[in-house]
Structures are given as C-alpha cells and as structure tokens.
Write a protein that holds these residues in place. Structure first.
Motif, PDB file in Angstrom:
ATOM      1  N   MET A   1       0.878  -1.123   0.011  1.00  0.00           N
ATOM      2  CA  MET A   1       0.021   0.037   0.010  1.00  0.00           C
ATOM      3  C   MET A   1       0.901   1.348   0.012  1.00  0.00           C
ATOM      4  N   CYS A   2       2.045   1.159   0.138  1.00  0.00           N
ATOM      5  CA  CYS A   2       2.996   2.390   0.222  1.00  0.00           C
ATOM      6  C   CYS A   2       4.580   1.905  -0.235  1.00  0.00           C
ATOM      7  N   ASP A   3       5.232   2.683  -0.364  1.00  0.00           N
ATOM      8  CA  ASP A   3       6.559   2.402  -0.687  1.00  0.00           C
ATOM      9  C   ASP A   3       7.556   1.982   0.394  1.00  0.00           C
TER      10      ASP A   3
ATOM     11  N   HIS B   1       7.743  -6.922  10.945  1.00  0.00           N
ATOM     12  CA  HIS B   1       7.722  -5.408  10.756  1.00  0.00           C
ATOM     13  C   HIS B   1       6.669  -5.089   9.797  1.00  0.00           C
ATOM     14  N   LEU B   2       6.590  -5.806   8.822  1.00  0.00           N
ATOM     15  CA  LEU B   2       5.539  -5.422   7.698  1.00  0.00           C
ATOM     16  C   LEU B   2       4.165  -5.812   8.328  1.00  0.00           C
ATOM     17  N   ALA B   3       4.006  -6.679   8.968  1.00  0.00           N
ATOM     18  CA  ALA B   3       2.613  -7.133   9.413  1.00  0.00           C
ATOM     19  C   ALA B   3       2.156  -6.020  10.402  1.00  0.00           C
ATOM     20  N   ARG B   4       3.229  -5.462  11.115  1.00  0.00           N
ATOM     21  CA  ARG B   4       2.872  -4.120  12.105  1.00  0.00           C
ATOM     22  C   ARG B   4       2.560  -3.257  11.415  1.00  0.00           C
ATOM     23  N   HIS B   5       3.605  -2.941  10.443  1.00  0.00           N
ATOM     24  CA  HIS B   5       3.295  -1.633   9.699  1.00  0.00           C
ATOM     25  C   HIS B   5       1.603  -1.698   8.996  1.00  0.00           C
ATOM     26  N   SER B   6       1.384  -2.850   8.478  1.00  0.00           N
ATOM     27  CA  SER B   6       0.160  -2.966   7.795  1.00  0.00           C
ATOM     28  C   SER B   6      -1.136  -2.473   8.743  1.00  0.00           C
ATOM     29  N   ARG B   7      -1.078  -2.417  10.076  1.00  0.00           N
ATOM     30  CA  ARG B   7      -2.234  -2.097  10.780  1.00  0.00           C
ATOM     31  C   ARG B   7      -2.477  -0.640  10.681  1.00  0.00           C
ATOM     32  N   THR B   8      -1.206   0.371  10.537  1.00  0.00           N
ATOM     33  CA  THR B   8      -1.283   1.643  10.292  1.00  0.00           C
ATOM     34  C   THR B   8      -2.071   1.898   8.863  1.00  0.00           C
ATOM     35  N   HIS B   9      -2.388   1.159   7.986  1.00  0.00           N
ATOM     36  CA  HIS B   9      -3.160   1.421   6.865  1.00  0.00           C
ATOM     37  C   HIS B   9      -4.428   1.231   7.300  1.00  0.00           C
ATOM     38  N   MET B  10      -4.764   0.056   8.196  1.00  0.00           N
ATOM     39  CA  MET B  10      -6.356  -0.383   8.428  1.00  0.00           C
ATOM     40  C   MET B  10      -6.685   0.558   9.260  1.00  0.00           C
ATOM     41  N   GLY B  11      -5.955   1.020  10.187  1.00  0.00           N
ATOM     42  CA  GLY B  11      -6.462   1.951  11.298  1.00  0.00           C
ATOM     43  C   GLY B  11      -6.950   0.892  12.599  1.00  0.00           C
ATOM     44  N   VAL B  12      -6.511  -0.122  12.636  1.00  0.00           N
ATOM     45  CA  VAL B  12      -7.044  -1.036  13.698  1.00  0.00           C
ATOM     46  C   VAL B  12      -5.858  -1.195  14.626  1.00  0.00           C
ATOM     47  N   LYS B  13      -6.361  -0.774  15.941  1.00  0.00           N
ATOM     48  CA  LYS B  13      -5.482  -0.713  16.978  1.00  0.00           C
ATOM     49  C   LYS B  13      -5.947  -1.819  18.176  1.00  0.00           C
ATOM     50  N   PRO B  14      -5.283  -2.899  17.915  1.00  0.00           N
ATOM     51  CA  PRO B  14      -5.948  -4.188  18.780  1.00  0.00           C
ATOM     52  C   PRO B  14      -5.472  -4.288  20.155  1.00  0.00           C
ATOM     53  N   TYR B  15      -4.700  -3.305  20.505  1.00  0.00           N
ATOM     54  CA  TYR B  15      -4.068  -3.354  22.150  1.00  0.00           C
ATOM     55  C   TYR B  15      -4.807  -2.299  22.820  1.00  0.00           C
ATOM     56  N   ALA B  16      -5.780  -2.511  23.689  1.00  0.00           N
ATOM     57  CA  ALA B  16      -6.357  -1.592  24.409  1.00  0.00           C
ATOM     58  C   ALA B  16      -5.816  -1.268  25.792  1.00  0.00           C
TER      59      ALA B  16
ATOM     60  N   ARG C   1      -5.540   3.246  22.969  1.00  0.00           N
ATOM     61  CA  ARG C   1      -5.376   1.880  22.090  1.00  0.00           C
ATOM     62  C   ARG C   1      -3.978   2.056  21.226  1.00  0.00           C
ATOM     63  N   PHE C   2      -3.388   0.947  20.926  1.00  0.00           N
ATOM     64  CA  PHE C   2      -2.069   0.833  20.341  1.00  0.00           C
ATOM     65  C   PHE C   2      -2.035   0.004  19.045  1.00  0.00           C
ATOM     66  N   PHE C   3      -1.137   0.157  18.144  1.00  0.00           N
ATOM     67  CA  PHE C   3      -1.029  -0.721  17.076  1.00  0.00           C
ATOM     68  C   PHE C   3      -0.161  -2.075  17.659  1.00  0.00           C
ATOM     69  N   GLN C   4       0.797  -1.752  18.513  1.00  0.00           N
ATOM     70  CA  GLN C   4       1.717  -2.703  19.079  1.00  0.00           C
ATOM     71  C   GLN C   4       1.478  -3.073  20.434  1.00  0.00           C
ATOM     72  N   ARG C   5       1.946  -4.395  20.903  1.00  0.00           N
ATOM     73  CA  ARG C   5       1.804  -4.835  22.079  1.00  0.00           C
ATOM     74  C   ARG C   5       2.765  -4.091  23.082  1.00  0.00           C
ATOM     75  N   TYR C   6       4.032  -3.921  22.571  1.00  0.00           N
ATOM     76  CA  TYR C   6       5.023  -3.266  23.290  1.00  0.00           C
ATOM     77  C   TYR C   6       4.560  -1.593  23.625  1.00  0.00           C
ATOM     78  N   HIS C   7       4.057  -1.169  22.568  1.00  0.00           N
ATOM     79  CA  HIS C   7       3.424   0.280  23.089  1.00  0.00           C
ATOM     80  C   HIS C   7       2.602   0.227  24.039  1.00  0.00           C
ATOM     81  N   LEU C   8       1.745  -0.701  24.127  1.00  0.00           N
ATOM     82  CA  LEU C   8       0.589  -0.897  25.398  1.00  0.00           C
ATOM     83  C   LEU C   8       1.494  -1.181  26.714  1.00  0.00           C
TER      84      LEU C   8
END
Length: 740
Positions: free
Chosen positions: A361-363, A371-386, A393-400
C-alpha cells in the motif's frame, strides 16, 4: 500298483508340482475351500490322511499347503472382488508382479510388505532348501485386502490390519493414549517413568528410543543423507526431506477450521489451533508467564539466565538479572551476539541492506516480516491493543506495555550521570547524548545539528516551508503536531495548567514553569554586555538586539524599523486605523493593550509610580522618568553624581532641553508653525498651553464674536529666547521665599 519308496514318491510329487499341475491342485483347492468355514482370506488346511490342523493362539495359519509326503504347493490366494469369492493360485509371475508393486510403498512399518529377505545358506540349511543348494527366499504369502501388502505370517497380517480398522488394543494405564502394537506401548511408558535408556557416546543427551539416538548421531558426524532433488538442501532425517518437499509444491494441505490459514505441516496447524483456544500449556517455572509454544518458553528461559530483561508481567517487567549470560551466536561482521540463531540471521540482513518485505500500500520496505505485518495495521487503522486503565489503544503490544508504565509511575531506566529516570530505554540513550555533547544529526541545508533524528526531520520542514498540520477551526498551520494540539486549546478556552501560588492558569506547561520563576524572583538569564537579567531566554535574546543596534523588522508602509516583531505588529495597527482595545468606562479606544491599561489608571485614580526625591506620583513610568530629569538632569537609571545635562539640543540656536517634546515645541518658534486653533475665533497657537489659556479668556467674555474677529488681542511672542532662570540655592532663594 507297486508301492514305491517314500523318497521316490516325494520326488515324483515334487516334479509334479514343478511341472505345473495347476488343474489338479486347483480342483483340490476349490473342494476344500467350499468345505471350510471362516474368512475368505484363510489358507486351505493341509491335505493328507491325518486330521486337519487347526489354528491356535500360538500358531499362525500356514503359508502353503502340505502334500502327503511333505511337499508343498504354490500359495493360494482368495481375492474378494465385490461380493464374489474367487479363489485362485498365485503363480511365479503373479508373485513377482506383486513384489514389484509392493516395493513402491516405502513408508510402511513392520517391514515393507513386498520385501524378500534372503537367508545365507552357507552355515546350514535354509528353509525349503537342501544343504547343498543356494539360499531360498522367505515368501510373504499373506495378502492384505486393503492395500495388497504381503506379509510372511498371519500375525503380521493381523497386526497390519489394525492400521486400516483403527483399532488400538493396547492402552496406557497412566494416560489416555492407545497403541496398535505392544512395543509401542512399552516405548511410550518410558515417557512416564522418565527413563531414557539410550545414551549418546559423544555428548550427554539421552533418548527414549533407539532410532532417536541413531538419528541424533548423524548430527555429530555431519552427515545429511537425504538430499532434495529440487534444491541443494540436505537433511538428517527422511521426514524432514518429505516435509521440505511440500514447500516446492506450494500446497498447504493442513487448513485451520476456525480461520482461513493453511499450513505446510500438521504440527504447525496444531500449534496454531492453540491460539484460538487460548490455551498456553508451557509454563515458566521461575515466573508466572505461560506460552503457547515450547520454543517460546525456551527462549523466555534465557531471560532468567542473565541475558536480557525479564518480561514476567507488566508490574514486574524489569527484574534484577545476574550477569554472565551467554549469547552463543556471534555476527562475523560486527561485535554483536545473539541468543538465538534466527536472531543472527535476521541481523545479517541489516549488513547487506536488503529489505525483502515490501508494503503493498506504500513504498516502505522492511527487514523482517513481522515489521511489515505491524506496519500494515497503520493502513487499516486497527489498534488491537487497548489499555485497561484508560481509553488509549495501540498498534503494537510493546507500545501498550510501555504505556502501562506511565500509570504505575515506574521509570526503570536511570541515568548514571545525573538523577533523571526514564520510562523507555531509548529515552535514556537519547538523554545520554546530552552529557556527551554529541549531536549526530546534521542538517544538510544549514549548520545546525541535533541530538535526535526527529528533531532534524522537524527542522527540515522549516527549510521547505511546509506546514503539514492545519487547524480545523481557523486558517493557521503548524510545522509540528504538538504545536497544533497546543493551539487547539486556545479555541476550547481550556487552560489545564494552574499555578499553585496564584490564580493564574496557562495553556502550556512551559508557560506555567516560566511563570513560576516570577514567584521565586529568580532571573536565570543574564546579559553579558550589561547588568540586566531576565526570566526567560527569549527575553534575553530580544534584549541583545538592542546592543547590536540592528533593527531587523521594517514597516512596509513607512520607514520605521523595530527591534522586535511584536513592536512592528503593534505599529502596523496605526496604519490601518484599527483601535481594537476599548475602555469600558469611557468611549476612548486604543491601538495597543498597554495603552488601555495605562488609561484605565486615570479612572481609578491610582498613581503607582512615586518619585523618590519628592512627593509627586505618576500614572505612567515614563512620566516618572521624565519628571526625574528635573531633579538630576539625567534619566533615573543613570549615576546621579554626573553633572546636569540637557541632552536635546536645538540645531538652529544654542538652547537645550531636558525632554524631546520640549525641543519639538521649541522648533515651532523657528518655523512659525501654529497647529493649534481656537474653535470660536479661529486663532492659531504654537503651543497647547497657550491655546488653553486663550480658551479661558475667550469663553469668559460671554459676548458674540464676529467671524474672523479675534476675541482678544494676541500677545506678540518674542523670537528671542527667554532669559535663563536664576540658579536656586539655599543662600540665594528666589523672590518670595525665605532662606533656610
């Protein structure tokens, strides 16, 4: 018919069987098969004068028929085609074809059914052969109806049939597992007892089974006997090769029933299924963490041995770990070492500069798949970790996990050179640069350098003139996101930062910190060219321009220039004629706020500025300074011991004045300008005090005046300068005053 010796009869019958008397033997087989009761797969009972032999529990069915004098006939096979039973003989050609067909089945246990074992007849007689003849083949004449495998005894056939029927008669008494064969049960029982009877002679490993030991021994010898025909990879074990071959075919035969994922191997599917059930069967014995996979537990155990911070729970994420951890995998291109082999392989890609994983979806490209799978969430807007303690809410577990520390107030990373502590390790590393004075990030368009990369990226926007962050409530745009967030508070009117020593509130934290200095009386910023000190750094920078004499801010509508930008902005209002600041008590309006504040004092009657040399008080500071010149002839901040002086001199005569506006008023005498006019008689005056004196006389007469007729005779004003006033002293007082 004469009786022949038994040896002759045996020879004749042998030759008769070898000559292929199939018709006689077939008829005998059919007669006996019709009279037999049992499964159609049983072999015919022996023919002879004695009673038929029965099968016993210790005796398997015979593999061939016994002739009266001990001769044997070729094996019989009764095949089942549909519902019709058609017994027939297997000749040598059929047996050979059967053997060739069975040789293709390589993964069968209990020996490949069609393999023929040859016995060496050098040491004695072989079965079915004489003592001088060569070794004979042990024929496998018991055929499986399901797979047509041939076996050498009925016991082997019965054991093999259990594979097709799914019956496992041998049950473990300690768990629910069942087995087809007894030796499999005995082998399994060792796992409950913990006994590993097979030890490796080259290392300390032990194994439950012998073939595990044999397989392990290959790792010491470095022999990989199983080679892939489609690539150069080789393997220690056959099933590793079979498993690898599936990758070349691209087929993932094992599908998850709960999601759309598919897998190459069965154990991958079984491992994946645990994630749906939420079961974590592998528990750490040193902390409370549990894992879905065993290798995750093994990898986690390294953290307890002193190799990296322990990740037990969020509340105990950073535990004290003894030193001395071993990282067995070393990089050959740098000094880094790793706990796991795949970490080393992943690190090696960074030296080659290859980023094999590209975003669709980008360059952007990435070194690692996750890392690619983690980056893909930013395009979908899904933050699974609350966060369970706030709404973030956060994109990545370690951010939580990192965010959770802010709720607990724990700052595990301490600076060794000062007392600061940080929530994150990279914050500590970034802070350490300030102690070393190193600014590794340099701007390519100017000479500035920065401690952090994001500071450089943020600075680069100033060169491009791009302000990517726009306010949705006004037209302002900003270089940085936090500037936009800070600006948004002004629209909402919320001032979240309150002073604890007064009632003032502020939009920004730094404004509050700056204000707090005024309560403490500390002015930390000192001018190097004079004795003035300031509360804020930008006040000092603004003041330094005065010493340089440069006025960088020029008005575009006139020739005036200013030291500060806000002075220019304040001046520009005078050109537009806008007076935005209105007095609430009278109708006067002002171009600047401080003019309104100064004017408000006239209504309140407060004169905050008092003269230190007399009792006079003034509303404005500049009035006080102007008044101070009458006492000293100098400004209030100059040294009072210097001689009196009048700094403003007339360029047309020798007169000098204390104040500038006095000089401006005096110049009208030379120019003849009279800008002040009486409204009743239109008489002009050069000074306002003379106009005011004239108005009192003009209004006091109370008679109507003729147009253009002066209401009083104008007094001629002498062009000569007035005589200097006498010098006052206690010994020579002015007239009307007494000497002290």
């Amino acid at each position: 018919m004469s009786h022949l010796p038994s040896s002759s009869v045996r020879d004749h019958m042998k030759w008769a069987g070898l000559l292929g008397c199939e018709a006689v033997l077939s008829s005998m087989a059919l007669m006996q098969a019709s009279s037999m009761a049992g499964p159609p797969k049983k072999m015919m009972a022996p023919l002879g004068h004695g009673p038929p032999q029965r099968e016993g529990p210790d005796r398997g069915p015979q593999s061939h028929m016994i002739l009266p004098s001990g001769m044997s006939c070729p094996p019989l096979l009764i095949r089942k085609d549909g519902d019709f039973q058609a017994p027939r003989l297997l000749d040598e050609k059929d047996m050979r074809a059967n053997e060739d067909m069975q040789m293709k089945k390589k993964n069968r246990k209990s020996g490949t059914p069609c393999k023929v074992r040859e016995q060496d007849g050098r040491g004695g007689k072989g079965p079915g052969g004489d003592e001088n003849g060569p070794a004979s083949k042990v024929q496998k004449n018991f055929i499986c109806d399901h797979c047509y495998g041939a076996f050498r005894s009925g016991y082997h056939l019965k054991r093999h049939i259990l594979i097709h029927t799914g019956v496992k008669p041998y049950a473990c008494t300690m768990c629910d597992m069942r087995f087809i064969q007894r030796y499999q049960l005995e082998r399994h029982s060792l796992t409950h007892t913990g006994v590993k009877p097979y030890a490796c002679t080259m290392c300390d490993k032990r194994f439950f089974q012998r073939y595990h030991l044999a397989r392990h021994s290959l790792t010491h010898m470095g022999v990989k006997p199983y080679a892939c025909t489609m690539c150069d990879m080789r393997f220690f074990q056959r099933y590793h090769l079979a498993r690898h071959s599936v990758i070349h075919s691209g087929v993932k035969p094992y599908a998850c029933t709960m999601c759309d994922k598919r897998f190459f191997q069965r154990y991958h599917l079984a491992r994946h299924s645990l994630t749906h059930m939420g079961v974590k069967p592998y528990a750490c014995t040193m902390c409370d963490m549990r894992f879905v996979h065993r290798y995750h537990l093994t990898r986690h155990s390294l953290t307890h041995s002193g190799m990296r911070p322990c990740t037990q729970a969020i509340s105990q994420r950073f535990c004290a770990i003894p030193e001395g951890g071993v990282k067995p995998y070393a990089c050959t291109m740098c000094d880094k070492r790793f706990f796991q082999r795949y970490h080393l392989a992943r690190h090696s890609i960074t030296h080659m500069g290859v980023k094999p994983y590209a975003c669709t979806m980008c360059d952007k490209r990435f070194f690692q798949r996750y890392h690619l799978a983690r980056h893909s969430r930013t395009h979908m807007g899904v933050k699974p970790y609350a966060c369970t303690m706030c709404d973030k809410r956060f994109f990545q577990r370690y951010h939580l996990a990192r965010h959770s520390l802010t709720h607990m107030g724990v700052k595990p990373y301490a600076c060794t050179m000062c007392e600061k502590r940080f929530f994150q390790r990279h914050h500590l590393a970034r802070h350490s640069l300030t102690h070393m004075g190193v600014k590794p990030y340099a701007c390519t368009m100017c000479d500035k350098r920065f401690f952090q990369r994001q500071h450089l990226a943020r600075h680069s926007l100033t060169h491009m003139g791009v302000k990517p962050y726009a306010c949705t409530m006004c037209d302002k745009r900003f270089f940085q996101r936090q500037h936009l967030a800070r600006h948004s508070l002004t629209h909402m009117g919320v001032k979240p930062y309150a002073c604890t020593m007064c009632d003032k509130r502020f939009f920004q934290r730094q404004h509050l910190a700056r204000h707090s200095l005024t309560h403490m009386g500390v002015k930390p910023y000192a001018c190097t060219m004079c004795d003035m000190r300031f509360f804020q750094r930008y006040h000092l920078a603004r003041h330094s321009v005065i010493h340089s004499g440069v006025k960088p801010y020029a008005c575009t509508m006139c020739d005036k220039r200013f030291f500060q930008r806000y002075h220019l902005a304040r001046h520009s209002v005078t050109h537009m004629g806008v007076k935005p600041y209105a007095c609430t008590i009278c109708d006067m309006r002002f171009a600047q706020r401080y003019h309104l504040t100064r004017h408000s004092l006239t209504h309140s009657g407060v004169k905050p500025y008092a003269c230190s040399m007399c009792d006079m008080r003034f509303i404005q500071r500049n009035h006080l300074e102007r008044h101070s010149l009458t006492h000293t002839g100098m400004r209030s901040f100059t040294v009072p011991t210097q001689p009196r002086e009048k700094p403003f001199a007339c360029d047309m005569c020798d007169m000098r004045f204390i104040q500038r506006y006095h000089l401006e008023r005096h110049k009208r005498v030379h120019s003849g300008e009279k800008p002040y006019q009486c409204e009743r008689c239109q008489q002009n005056f050069s000074r306002t005090d003379r106009l005011l004196r004239h108005r009192r006389l003009c209004q006091g007469r109370g008679v109507a005046k003729v147009e253009n007729q002066p209401c009083c005779d104008p007094r001629p004003y002498s062009q000569e300068p007035p005589p200097a006033p006498p010098t006052w002293s206690p010994l020579h007082p002015p007239p009307g005053r007494l000497a002290v």
